[in-house]
Design a protein around this motif. Structure first.
Motif, PDB file in Angstrom:
ATOM      1  N   GLU A 398       0.847  -1.195   0.000  1.00  0.00           N
ATOM      2  CA  GLU A 398       0.000   0.000   0.000  1.00  0.00           C
ATOM      3  C   GLU A 398       0.885   1.249   0.000  1.00  0.00           C
ATOM      4  O   GLU A 398       1.690   1.456   0.913  1.00  0.00           O
ATOM      5  CB  GLU A 398      -0.910   0.008   1.230  1.00  0.00           C
ATOM      6  N   ILE A 399       0.723   2.074  -1.029  1.00  0.00           N
ATOM      7  CA  ILE A 399       1.518   3.301  -1.162  1.00  0.00           C
ATOM      8  C   ILE A 399       1.001   4.373  -0.211  1.00  0.00           C
ATOM      9  O   ILE A 399      -0.206   4.593  -0.095  1.00  0.00           O
ATOM     10  CB  ILE A 399       1.486   3.802  -2.618  1.00  0.00           C
ATOM     11  N   GLN A 400       1.925   5.043   0.465  1.00  0.00           N
ATOM     12  CA  GLN A 400       1.572   6.158   1.347  1.00  0.00           C
ATOM     13  C   GLN A 400       1.679   7.459   0.541  1.00  0.00           C
ATOM     14  O   GLN A 400       2.661   8.197   0.604  1.00  0.00           O
ATOM     15  CB  GLN A 400       2.506   6.189   2.552  1.00  0.00           C
ATOM     16  N   SER A 401       0.661   7.730  -0.252  1.00  0.00           N
ATOM     17  CA  SER A 401       0.696   8.849  -1.207  1.00  0.00           C
ATOM     18  C   SER A 401       0.785  10.200  -0.521  1.00  0.00           C
ATOM     19  O   SER A 401       1.232  11.187  -1.125  1.00  0.00           O
ATOM     20  CB  SER A 401      -0.543   8.815  -2.108  1.00  0.00           C
ATOM     21  N   GLU A 402       0.368  10.285   0.761  1.00  0.00           N
ATOM     22  CA  GLU A 402       0.427  11.580   1.438  1.00  0.00           C
ATOM     23  C   GLU A 402       1.864  12.060   1.641  1.00  0.00           C
ATOM     24  O   GLU A 402       2.105  13.236   1.936  1.00  0.00           O
ATOM     25  CB  GLU A 402      -0.288  11.499   2.791  1.00  0.00           C
ATOM     26  N   ASN A 403       2.818  11.169   1.498  1.00  0.00           N
ATOM     27  CA  ASN A 403       4.229  11.536   1.642  1.00  0.00           C
ATOM     28  C   ASN A 403       4.847  12.059   0.347  1.00  0.00           C
ATOM     29  O   ASN A 403       6.042  12.346   0.308  1.00  0.00           O
ATOM     30  CB  ASN A 403       5.043  10.331   2.139  1.00  0.00           C
ATOM     31  N   GLY A 404       4.047  12.171  -0.719  1.00  0.00           N
ATOM     32  CA  GLY A 404       4.570  12.663  -1.980  1.00  0.00           C
ATOM     33  C   GLY A 404       5.312  11.586  -2.735  1.00  0.00           C
ATOM     34  O   GLY A 404       5.299  10.408  -2.373  1.00  0.00           O
ATOM     35  N   PHE A 405       5.981  11.996  -3.817  1.00  0.00           N
ATOM     36  CA  PHE A 405       6.727  11.020  -4.601  1.00  0.00           C
ATOM     37  C   PHE A 405       8.202  11.396  -4.660  1.00  0.00           C
ATOM     38  O   PHE A 405       8.587  12.536  -4.388  1.00  0.00           O
ATOM     39  CB  PHE A 405       6.136  10.857  -6.001  1.00  0.00           C
ATOM     40  N   PHE A 406       9.003  10.417  -5.040  1.00  0.00           N
ATOM     41  CA  PHE A 406      10.461  10.543  -4.951  1.00  0.00           C
ATOM     42  C   PHE A 406      11.102  10.351  -6.317  1.00  0.00           C
ATOM     43  O   PHE A 406      10.513   9.751  -7.219  1.00  0.00           O
ATOM     44  CB  PHE A 406      11.028   9.492  -3.988  1.00  0.00           C
ATOM     45  N   ALA A 407      12.334  10.878  -6.437  1.00  0.00           N
ATOM     46  CA  ALA A 407      13.167  10.645  -7.618  1.00  0.00           C
ATOM     47  C   ALA A 407      14.416   9.895  -7.181  1.00  0.00           C
ATOM     48  O   ALA A 407      14.916  10.082  -6.059  1.00  0.00           O
ATOM     49  CB  ALA A 407      13.558  11.956  -8.283  1.00  0.00           C
TER      50      ALA A 407
END
Length: 562
Positions: A398-407
């Motif tokens: 399950e992705i924790q989308s509230e933490n934003g995304f990363f590069a």
């Protein structure tokens, strides 16, 4: 009363810098602090002679019965002109070349002559456009005046600016106008002008404030026993007069010398604003600002940004950069955890430090293959991991989308040492520099000298052999919570202090601040508009062909070979 007429002749900057215009016979005038024509262009008599010479030459060419006037364009070298006209094979220029020259702009004025402006100025004769700098309705009876005339080679370009034309090409009319400066006025220019206006008649203002304050203090002062006069010379009355005079003079001095924004606030706020300002300062919260202090570097007083030089070792663990929060994460067998890294470069831009990546580049960072989006998730053992959308789906995470995304980070370093340091000549902003301002500042200050910083802020040279760049420097920050209960010098509290001044019974302070900002904005908008309007008064042409307004880059196409 506001003064909306901030332009003199066609130069806005004349008013902004308080610069008095010269007389009509003082040579070329340009409203620009960055360039002075005082020594180079004072010879009005020489300009008059040059103007008369060009007029006589033009008249002679027009009235001449010289058969070479039948050529497609004028040829400055009369011997060459005769050879071309007679079809002499020894002519270095052919009739077809002259025809090609004349057809670049059929409605332009072209010649075979030496270029006098542009990159090719001073070169051998070639196809040139005779370019004129004109002033709109600046001539006799409202006609457009020719201010300068020069030759620009085909295929060359030049800025439509009086400084682009040689002195010998100026006409007499050029000494009768004021040319616009090279850049439009900035908000700082407007503030400087308003501050100067604020200081006008400061002595009279201070004296008036002292008198009014003294009278008010005397009225409020205590009478001696048995005396009930409104005004008097009793001890309490005189003491009140002295305090009132000092307060009134200080209030008006602050208004006169604190500048437009602060001066209006001081005048409107008065004593009652102090209580609200103090309350606002006490409860302030807000973003951190960089710590910039007055300093002395090698005997020179300036302002320095405090911080540390950070050195590190190569990080070999998988690492990721949070696009939204600028946090860096390091992943190993124990999971993924936030850790401060330095010298961060992303896989999408391996040749750039992360602070050098533009916003548009961030927006496009995931458009190519190999630049996937990564997200924070938890695996089945509860460890934090960073995975792609596809990996999360295939592994049932399950992705924790509230933490934003990363590069993905291609290279970085772990911190191993911090050295107290400072960077000189960093100018602070009104409300303090923030992280975003620091990133922008670094882009234009790649080459800086970093000094060591002692306990009391004294600067010293770092040992020889240490070559630290701006990317090795981590600035110190000031939080709103720093300092004592009341700390008016904390810029992180400044906005709250101003807001508190309004809330604390000094609504006039807030209104005055807003009014001053509005005055600055309105004056700036008006000044920029007037400056841009002034550019339309000057333009460059060749013959009947319009080339561009003042400060435009004008280009003459190359001649088609014949």
């Amino acid at each position: 009363m506001k003064n909306n007429n901030s332009i003199l002749h066609y130069s806005l900057f004349v008013v902004l810098i308080g610069m008095l215009p010269c007389g009509a016979d003082a040579g070329v005038r340009v409203g620009n602090l960055t360039r002075s024509y005082a020594e180079g262009y004072q010879q009005v008599n020489a300009m008059r002679q040059q103007s008369q010479y060009y007029e006589q030459q033009a008249e002679a060419t027009t009235n001449s019965e010289d058969p070479t006037t039948e050529l497609p364009v004028r040829v400055a070298d009369k011997n060459l002109a005769n050879l071309i006209l007679n079809g002499d094979s020894s002519a270095t220029v052919k009739m077809g070349q002259l025809e090609s020259c004349s057809m670049i702009y059929p409605n332009g004025e072209f010649a075979w002559d030496k270029p006098t402006i542009g990159v090719g100025a001073g070169a051998a004769s070639t196809c040139v456009a005779v370019v004129e700098l004109r002033g709109y309705q600046m001539g006799a009876n409202g006609s457009d005046a020719v201010l300068a005339r020069a030759n620009l080679a085909a295929g060359d370009s030049v800025k439509c600016n009086i400084s682009s034309f040689p002195e010998a090409s100026y006409t007499l009319d050029a000494g009768n106008v004021t040319f616009p400066h090279d850049n439009e006025p900035t908000v700082d220019d407007v503030i400087e002008a308003l501050n100067k206006e604020q200081r006008q008649n400061a002595g009279i203002k201070i004296a008036a404030g002292a008198i009014i304050g003294a009278v008010g203090g005397n009225i409020a002062g205590k009478n001696d026993v048995g005396n009930d006069s409104l005004l008097g010379t009793d001890k309490g009355k005189l003491q009140g007069s002295a305090i009132g005079a000092i307060s009134g003079a200080a209030l008006m001095a602050g208004n006169a010398y604190a500048g437009k924004v602060a001066g209006d606030m001081i005048l409107s706020t008065g004593v009652n604003a102090a209580a609200g300002a103090v309350m606002g300062n006490m409860v302030a919260v807000g973003d951190s600002v960089l710590r910039i202090e007055d300093c002395e570097v090698e005997g020179r007083k300036t302002s320095c940004l405090w911080g540390t030089v950070v050195t590190g070792n190569v990080n070999n663990d998988d690492s990721y950069y949070n696009i939204e929060t600028q946090e860096t994460y390091v992943c190993n067998n124990s999971g993924c955890f936030p850790e401060e890294l330095i010298n961060v470069k992303l896989a999408a831009y391996p040749d750039k430090n992360v602070d050098e990546i533009e916003v548009a580049e961030f927006q496009n960072i995931f458009s190519g293959s190999g630049n996937e989006q990564y997200f924070l998730a938890k695996d089945k053992q509860g460890k934090k991991v960073i995975v792609t959308q596809e990996e999360a789906t295939s592994q049932g995470l399950e992705i924790q989308s509230e933490n934003g995304f990363f590069a993905k980070i291609s290279s970085s370093s772990r911190i191993d040492r911090k050295i107290p340091a400072m960077i000189p000549d960093v100018r602070d902003k009104a409300f303090g520099m923030k992280d975003s301002d620091w990133r922008e500042w670094k882009k234009s200050h790649g080459e800086v000298t970093i000094y060591g910083r002692g306990n009391n802020g004294q600067a010293y040279k770092l040992p020889d052999g240490t070559n630290y760049s701006v990317n090795d420097f981590a600035p110190m920050k000031i939080d709103a919570e720093d300092g004592g209960l009341i700390d008016l010098g904390n810029k992180a509290r400044l906005k709250a202090t101003l807001t508190g001044a309004g809330v604390g019974g000094a609504l006039g302070a807030f209104s005055a601040y807003q009014g001053a900002q509005s005055d600055i904005q309105n004056r700036w908008v008006t000044s920029v508009r007037e400056y841009k309007d002034s550019l339309q008064k000057f333009y460059c042409v060749t013959g009947n062909r319009f080339l561009g307004y003042y400060n435009d880059e004008i280009i003459i196409p190359r001649m088609t070979d014949q």
